[in-house]
Design a protein around this motif. Sequence first.
Motif, mmCIF file in Angstrom:
data_model
loop_
_atom_site.group_PDB
_atom_site.id
_atom_site.type_symbol
_atom_site.label_atom_id
_atom_site.label_comp_id
_atom_site.label_asym_id
_atom_site.label_seq_id
_atom_site.Cartn_x
_atom_site.Cartn_y
_atom_site.Cartn_z
ATOM 1 N N ARG A 210 19.969 -93.289 45.296
ATOM 2 C CA ARG A 210 20.319 -94.617 45.820
ATOM 3 C C ARG A 210 21.792 -94.900 45.572
ATOM 4 O O ARG A 210 22.514 -95.373 46.462
ATOM 5 N N ALA A 211 22.227 -94.633 44.350
ATOM 6 C CA ALA A 211 23.642 -94.897 44.023
ATOM 7 C C ALA A 211 24.548 -94.090 44.944
ATOM 8 O O ALA A 211 25.528 -94.611 45.495
ATOM 9 N N ASN A 212 24.216 -92.826 45.129
ATOM 10 C CA ASN A 212 25.047 -91.984 45.995
ATOM 11 C C ASN A 212 25.023 -92.475 47.432
ATOM 12 O O ASN A 212 26.073 -92.577 48.085
ATOM 13 N N ALA A 213 23.839 -92.756 47.938
ATOM 14 C CA ALA A 213 23.748 -93.192 49.334
ATOM 15 C C ALA A 213 24.486 -94.512 49.540
ATOM 16 O O ALA A 213 25.076 -94.750 50.592
ATOM 17 N N SER A 214 24.494 -95.357 48.511
ATOM 18 C CA SER A 214 25.129 -96.669 48.667
ATOM 19 C C SER A 214 26.625 -96.538 48.911
ATOM 20 O O SER A 214 27.256 -97.444 49.445
ATOM 21 N N ILE A 215 27.221 -95.418 48.516
ATOM 22 C CA ILE A 215 28.660 -95.209 48.745
ATOM 23 C C ILE A 215 28.894 -94.067 49.726
ATOM 24 O O ILE A 215 30.032 -93.616 49.892
ATOM 25 N N GLY A 216 27.846 -93.583 50.354
ATOM 26 C CA GLY A 216 28.032 -92.632 51.449
ATOM 27 C C GLY A 216 28.039 -91.163 51.078
ATOM 28 O O GLY A 216 28.289 -90.310 51.931
ATOM 29 N N ILE A 217 27.766 -90.834 49.817
ATOM 30 C CA ILE A 217 27.758 -89.419 49.425
ATOM 31 C C ILE A 217 26.573 -88.716 50.083
ATOM 32 O O ILE A 217 25.454 -89.235 50.077
ATOM 33 N N ASN A 218 26.829 -87.548 50.673
ATOM 34 C CA ASN A 218 25.751 -86.882 51.422
ATOM 35 C C ASN A 218 25.536 -85.419 51.036
ATOM 36 O O ASN A 218 24.842 -84.695 51.752
ATOM 37 N N GLY A 219 26.134 -84.981 49.937
ATOM 38 C CA GLY A 219 25.897 -83.609 49.490
ATOM 39 C C GLY A 219 26.065 -83.518 47.986
ATOM 40 O O GLY A 219 26.921 -84.193 47.419
ATOM 41 N N VAL A 220 25.235 -82.711 47.357
ATOM 42 C CA VAL A 220 25.307 -82.562 45.907
ATOM 43 C C VAL A 220 25.172 -81.090 45.545
ATOM 44 O O VAL A 220 24.188 -80.444 45.916
ATOM 45 N N VAL A 221 26.175 -80.587 44.841
ATOM 46 C CA VAL A 221 26.060 -79.250 44.246
ATOM 47 C C VAL A 221 25.537 -79.478 42.839
ATOM 48 O O VAL A 221 26.184 -80.156 42.045
ATOM 49 N N VAL A 222 24.363 -78.943 42.533
ATOM 50 C CA VAL A 222 23.711 -79.343 41.279
ATOM 51 C C VAL A 222 24.171 -78.563 40.056
ATOM 52 O O VAL A 222 23.895 -78.983 38.937
ATOM 53 N N ASN A 223 24.867 -77.437 40.271
ATOM 54 C CA ASN A 223 25.199 -76.632 39.080
ATOM 55 C C ASN A 223 26.669 -76.228 39.031
ATOM 56 O O ASN A 223 27.378 -76.222 40.033
ATOM 57 N N ASN A 224 27.072 -75.872 37.837
ATOM 58 C CA ASN A 224 28.454 -75.546 37.493
ATOM 59 C C ASN A 224 29.038 -74.435 38.382
ATOM 60 O O ASN A 224 28.351 -73.461 38.699
ATOM 61 N N VAL A 225 30.315 -74.588 38.707
ATOM 62 C CA VAL A 225 31.006 -73.514 39.438
ATOM 63 C C VAL A 225 31.099 -72.228 38.613
ATOM 64 O O VAL A 225 31.188 -71.139 39.172
ATOM 65 N N ASN A 226 31.126 -72.382 37.297
ATOM 66 C CA ASN A 226 30.987 -71.198 36.440
ATOM 67 C C ASN A 226 29.482 -70.963 36.375
ATOM 68 O O ASN A 226 28.805 -71.360 35.444
ATOM 69 N N ALA A 227 28.969 -70.327 37.426
ATOM 70 C CA ALA A 227 27.539 -70.421 37.710
ATOM 71 C C ALA A 227 26.711 -69.379 36.979
ATOM 72 O O ALA A 227 27.141 -68.245 36.770
ATOM 73 N N SER A 228 25.519 -69.822 36.620
ATOM 74 C CA SER A 228 24.532 -68.879 36.114
ATOM 75 C C SER A 228 23.734 -68.363 37.318
ATOM 76 O O SER A 228 23.263 -69.148 38.142
ATOM 77 N N ALA A 229 23.573 -67.041 37.394
ATOM 78 C CA ALA A 229 22.816 -66.458 38.512
ATOM 79 C C ALA A 229 21.355 -66.891 38.471
ATOM 80 O O ALA A 229 20.657 -66.872 39.480
ATOM 81 N N MET A 230 20.914 -67.316 37.284
ATOM 82 C CA MET A 230 19.538 -67.772 37.118
ATOM 83 C C MET A 230 19.163 -68.860 38.125
ATOM 84 O O MET A 230 18.009 -68.976 38.533
ATOM 85 N N MET A 231 20.161 -69.677 38.516
ATOM 86 C CA MET A 231 19.869 -70.771 39.447
ATOM 87 C C MET A 231 19.373 -70.275 40.801
ATOM 88 O O MET A 231 18.861 -71.053 41.596
ATOM 89 N N LEU A 232 19.559 -68.975 41.059
ATOM 90 C CA LEU A 232 19.099 -68.426 42.336
ATOM 91 C C LEU A 232 17.717 -67.786 42.217
ATOM 92 O O LEU A 232 17.197 -67.239 43.184
ATOM 93 N N GLU A 233 17.142 -67.832 41.025
ATOM 94 C CA GLU A 233 15.818 -67.232 40.841
ATOM 95 C C GLU A 233 14.742 -68.135 41.442
ATOM 96 O O GLU A 233 14.921 -69.354 41.517
ATOM 97 N N PRO A 234 13.607 -67.520 41.845
ATOM 98 C CA PRO A 234 12.541 -68.303 42.489
ATOM 99 C C PRO A 234 12.143 -69.557 41.703
ATOM 100 O O PRO A 234 11.926 -70.616 42.281
ATOM 101 N N ARG A 235 12.063 -69.454 40.378
ATOM 102 C CA ARG A 235 11.602 -70.626 39.605
ATOM 103 C C ARG A 235 12.568 -71.803 39.767
ATOM 104 O O ARG A 235 12.177 -72.960 39.770
ATOM 105 N N TYR A 236 13.877 -71.512 39.878
ATOM 106 C CA TYR A 236 14.831 -72.607 40.067
ATOM 107 C C TYR A 236 14.839 -73.104 41.499
ATOM 108 O O TYR A 236 15.072 -74.295 41.759
ATOM 109 N N ILE A 237 14.566 -72.221 42.438
ATOM 110 C CA ILE A 237 14.498 -72.671 43.831
ATOM 111 C C ILE A 237 13.349 -73.679 43.995
ATOM 112 O O ILE A 237 13.488 -74.703 44.668
ATOM 113 N N ALA A 238 12.245 -73.428 43.309
ATOM 114 C CA ALA A 238 11.115 -74.369 43.379
ATOM 115 C C ALA A 238 11.517 -75.732 42.800
ATOM 116 O O ALA A 238 11.120 -76.793 43.303
#
Length: 654
Positions: free
Chosen positions: A176-204
Motif C-alpha cells: 500500500r505504501a509503495n502503491a500510494s507513491i507510484g512504485i511499481n517494481g521491487v527487487v527483493v534481494n541484495n545486489v551482492n546476491a546469494s544464488a540461493m534466491m534462485l532455488e525452487p524453495r525461494y521461488i515458491a
Amino acid sequence: LRYAPLEGPALADLTRRPLAVQIPVGGAIPDNPTIRAAADELQKGLSSLSGRQVSLMKGHDAETRADHAIIRLHCARSEIAAGGAFSIRQSSRGLDILASEPIGCLYGSFSLLRALSEGMRLSDIGRSEAPRYPLRMLNHWDNPDGSVERGYAGSSIFDWWKLPDHLDQWMIDYARANASIGINGVVVNNVNASAMMLEPRYIARLKRLADAWRPYGIRVYLSARFSAPRDIGGLETADPFDPRVAAWWKDKADEIYAAIPDFGGFLVKANSEGQPGPGDYGRTHADGANMLAHALGPRGTVIWRAFVYSEHDEADRARQAFAEFAPLDGQFADNVILQVKNGPIDFQPREPFHPLFGAMPDTRVMLETQITKEYLGFSTHLAFLAPMWKEVLDAPTGHGKTVAEAIAPAGMAGVANIGSDRNWSGSHFDQANWYAFGRLAWDPSLSAEQLAREWAAQTWSREEGFVADISAMMLGSREIVADYMTPLGLAHLMATGHHYGPAPWVCDLPRPEWNPCYYHRADRQGIGFDRTPGGSNALADYAPIAAARWADPDRMDSRYLLWFHHLPWDWTFPDGTSLWQTLVQRYDAGVAGVAQMQQVWAGHEGEIDARRHADVADFLKIQRREAQWWRDASIAYWQSLNSLPLPDGTRPPA
Ligand code: GCU
C-alpha cells in the motif's frame, strides 16, 4: 497513509453529505483485486479523514442514494492513457476517478486521499496525471538471513522463514505504501546476491509475495548472481558463451515464470567489488547481459548495473564505469536496461551527475539513487534527499537532454531504507526519503519543496506554520550534512567499511581507492582531486558544454570545486576569501545548521505527539554532536597538513 482526521473547512466540505464509494458493476471489473484495493483504501481513508463511516456501494445501489456524495471509480475508460494514468473530476454526484485500467484507479484513489490529507477540500480537487517513467523501483539490499547491507532500520522486512506458508499483514501495508507513491517494481534481494534466491524453495516464497503485491501494481524482481549456474546449477562454468550456461538460465527463467507469470526480471551486479561476471571469462558486460536477456525473452528485463570498479584502475575511480560502458552503447539487447548511480563514485553527499547519462543514446539507462543514507549519517542524521536527487535530475547532460529526460525510456531505482523498525525507515524523517523517491520517479518535475510540504502535512500536522517551518528545515538539511562532512566538493572522507564518521587521515589500506586520502589528495600545499586535463581528465567524460561548467575554478559552482580541482590552501575565490577560510566557514555553517534545525524542531514541541517529537529531538542531539565531531576532526587533520591557524571569525561555537 495516516489519514489524520480533518478539521475546519476541509472537514465541513467533506461531511456536507454522507459519503459513499461506488464500485463499478458489470463484467469482470467488480471482482478485480486492484479495484477492490482502491475501494478499500478509499473507504478506510475517507472514514478516517471524515470521522464517519463511509460505505461501499455497487453501481446501482449508489444511484438510488440521492442524498449521498459519491466517489465513483471508472476503471475502463479508454480515453485515459494506459500505464497508471488517471483523471479526477468533479461530477454532479460528487467526484469521479477515471482510468483505463484498474491500476490507474488505484493511483487516482491514493492521489485523492493525498490531496485530502494535505487539507484540500473535496470540492476543489481535480487533476490528471500519468507516470513519467515506466520503471519506478525499490532495490532492497536484503540478504536471505535477514540482514540488510547498508540498512539502518533494523532487519529485513521479508520473512523468508515463514514464507510461503505465512504472509504477514506487514507485506500488504508495504505494498500500500509503495502503491500510494507510484512504485511499481521491487527487487527483493541484495545486489551482492546469494544464488540461493534462485532455488525452487525461494521461488515458491517469492511467488507468495508476488501474488500479494500484484493487486498493488508491483512486480517482483530478483538480483541474480552471475555465477549461479556454477554455484547451484552443477556446471563448472558460468561463461555466457557456453550453451549449457545459456540453457541453464533459460530453464531457470521458465521455472520462475511458471510460478510468477509477471516476474519483472533480473538485476545484476557483475565484475564489481568481487562479484562474478562475464569478465571472468573474457566477455563484455553486453555479452553477459544479452545472454540473460535472451533467457527472459519478452517476458522480462535485465537490469545491469554500471557500478563497477576494480583494483586495476588507480588513476581515477570516477572514470571506470564510463570507460567500460560508453563503448558498449547500442550493443545491449532491447530488454536490457543499464542502471547508473547518480554520480560517478558512490552516493556521496554531493557528486556531479554520472557522465554516462546522455552519453549512451542507444541504450536504455536508468538512474540509481540510494534512499538509505550510507554516506549521510545513517538514520540518525536528518537529511532530506529530494534536493540532491533534483540536482541530478535537473542537470543538463550537455548531450541535449537533462538527466531526467535521458532516463525517460527506463526510470528510477532507489536503494531502499526500509527495515523492521517500527517507523519503517530507522527514523521518522527518513520516511520522507522513501516518499520523495517514489513521487519523483512518478513525476521528476515535482519540486523538492512541494514534496517536503506534502510529506510534512501528511506525516505530522497540516498547520501552515508547522508545514512551512518543517519543510524549510528539511530542504536545507542535506546541504548542512554536505557542509559538515564533505564541503566544497570533497568526497568519501568517511571511515572505512561502515562509512560513519570522519577519517580523512586514513591512507594505509591496500587498495588505493579504499583510502579517504585517495579522494582528498591534501598535503602541505593544497587539497582536492584534479580531474582537469592536467590531472585525471575525468572532465573529458562529460559533453563539452557540461565540462565547461566545471573547468574553471574561478567561474564554477563552488559546491563542486574540490571534486574537479586541486588547489593551494591560499587560493582565493573571486570575492577574495581564501580556500582555507571558506572551507572552515563551510564546516562552521554545517554545525550551525544543525543547531538551527534543533531550534526549529524545539519550537514546535506540543504541536505533534510527544513521543515522535522526542524521538526526533534525540536524533538531532546526536547529529549536533557528530556534526561537531566531523568539523573538528576534519579541520584538525587539515591543520596537521597545512599548519594554518583557524581563520578569524571561524572559532567553533561552544
Ligand atoms: C557501495 C556499498 C556496498 C554496495 C555497493 C553497490 O560500495 O558500500 O555495500 O554493495 O555500493 O552499490 O554495489
